[in-house]
Design an enzyme around this catalytic site. Sequence first.
Site, PDB file in Angstrom:
ATOM      1  N   ASP A 192      19.113 -42.156 -10.106  1.00  0.00           N
ATOM      2  CA  ASP A 192      20.363 -42.750  -9.648  1.00  0.00           C
ATOM      3  C   ASP A 192      21.477 -41.750  -9.925  1.00  0.00           C
ATOM      4  O   ASP A 192      21.696 -41.367 -11.071  1.00  0.00           O
ATOM      5  CB  ASP A 192      20.622 -44.070 -10.391  1.00  0.00           C
ATOM      6  CG  ASP A 192      21.917 -44.725  -9.937  1.00  0.00           C
ATOM      7  OD1 ASP A 192      22.035 -45.030  -8.736  1.00  0.00           O
ATOM      8  OD2 ASP A 192      22.809 -44.915 -10.785  1.00  0.00           O
ATOM      9  N   GLU A 276      18.473 -41.751  -4.006  1.00  0.00           N
ATOM     10  CA  GLU A 276      19.131 -42.554  -2.997  1.00  0.00           C
ATOM     11  C   GLU A 276      19.768 -41.615  -1.983  1.00  0.00           C
ATOM     12  O   GLU A 276      20.341 -40.595  -2.354  1.00  0.00           O
ATOM     13  CB  GLU A 276      20.204 -43.420  -3.648  1.00  0.00           C
ATOM     14  CG  GLU A 276      20.330 -44.765  -3.024  1.00  0.00           C
ATOM     15  CD  GLU A 276      21.146 -45.708  -3.907  1.00  0.00           C
ATOM     16  OE1 GLU A 276      21.400 -46.825  -3.470  1.00  0.00           O
ATOM     17  OE2 GLU A 276      21.517 -45.315  -5.027  1.00  0.00           O
ATOM     18  N   ASP A 356      22.593 -48.486 -14.522  1.00  0.00           N
ATOM     19  CA  ASP A 356      22.093 -47.277 -13.858  1.00  0.00           C
ATOM     20  C   ASP A 356      20.586 -47.098 -14.006  1.00  0.00           C
ATOM     21  O   ASP A 356      19.908 -46.676 -13.075  1.00  0.00           O
ATOM     22  CB  ASP A 356      22.830 -46.042 -14.389  1.00  0.00           C
ATOM     23  CG  ASP A 356      24.334 -46.132 -14.128  1.00  0.00           C
ATOM     24  OD1 ASP A 356      24.713 -46.688 -13.073  1.00  0.00           O
ATOM     25  OD2 ASP A 356      25.117 -45.651 -14.969  1.00  0.00           O
TER      26      ASP A 356
END
Length: 407
Positions: A192, A276, A356
């Site tokens: 992340d 991501e 996170d």
Amino acid sequence: MQLRYNFRLYPSPGQRQSLARAFGCARTVFNDGLRLRQEARENGLPYVSDGELSKRIITEAKKTPQRAWLGEVSAVVLQQALTDLNTAYRNFFASLSGKRKGPKAAAPRFRSRKDNRQAIRFTKNARFAVTAGGKLRLPKIGDVSVRWSRTLPSEPSSVTVIKDAAGRYFASFVVETSGEPLPEAGGEVGIDLGLTHFAVLSDGSKVDNPRFLRRAERRLRKAQQALSRKAKGSNNRTKAVVKVARAHAKVADTRRDWAHKLSTQVIRDSQAVYVENLCVSGLGRTRLAKSVHDAGWSQFTAMLEYKARRYGRYFGKIDRWFPSSKLCSACGTIATSMPLNVRSWTCPCGEVHDRDVNAAINILAAGRAERLNDCGARVRPGPVPAPRSEAVTHPKPHAQQTGISVL
Ligand SMILES: [Zn+2]
């Protein structure tokens, strides 16, 4: 795959003059070609073909008194400048027709001697060479001193000579390499990327934005403030401009070195890496703009992608609409809202999440699922573009090796 290797060059004063002439000639040819095509278009004439352009802008122009000086530099350099123009046109057309994905390519623009980056390219037929004494022999320039910070894995197919805004010279070699698969690593990892931490891994480790980067950025800010106080057109202003350019270069170099180490470490430790797919250019227009660009996420993910290819790892990007922060990684419940300031939360199922780490775990799970889906459908992965700069430009001995522990 193709990789770039960058090395610092130290041309003599005479060679610097020859390089300046070559930069100028390449720029002239590029601009002449662009002007010719623009005029043809304005006059309703057909698009000037690549071959026709080369004939008129280089071969025939050299015979005229106005452009006779083009003969003073390597013909390959001129030809490569036109190749750049042709590529810019092709990208632009492909972007217009929708054939090219990603951000829209703009129409080619005129080059200026005030541009931050001046560059010329020599291909194999220009017969550039590395001499027995370790210098880079460039046709019509001479034997230029190079600081070889690492060895080239094979013979380069081209070299681009660059002068940056800070007045430094670099040689950027394009080298074809086969992969160098690393021994299998057991785990897989989801990452992340965020603002509070640079990166949070699904195993719970967190990577801060490094403090030395902050310091370099502070120096850059000071240089910029000093510049803004200098009178326009003054000598002191010119000096301050160079100072700002140097500080910029320092920040960029430091960040790249750091990102290289971190990405190598991640790739080494995991067999598959998932991140991501952030829409960085979209975020860049919001208030978070500065920190987003500073964080250098796209540079980092690009490094992960090509290193995965190079070292035999899997790299996957997760759809950016995937609710990684809101989804409970234990039970699958999706929370209704998750403002940025919420650092930890408790799901109705009782699970307490670090925001996170939970997101990274979700990214890992989604990446795995997508990869399994993919395995049947995909024959071979798509091409990975050659990164702009593979090697660090300010090499320190420890930054040269792969896989140094930095976490
Ligand atoms: Zn839950």
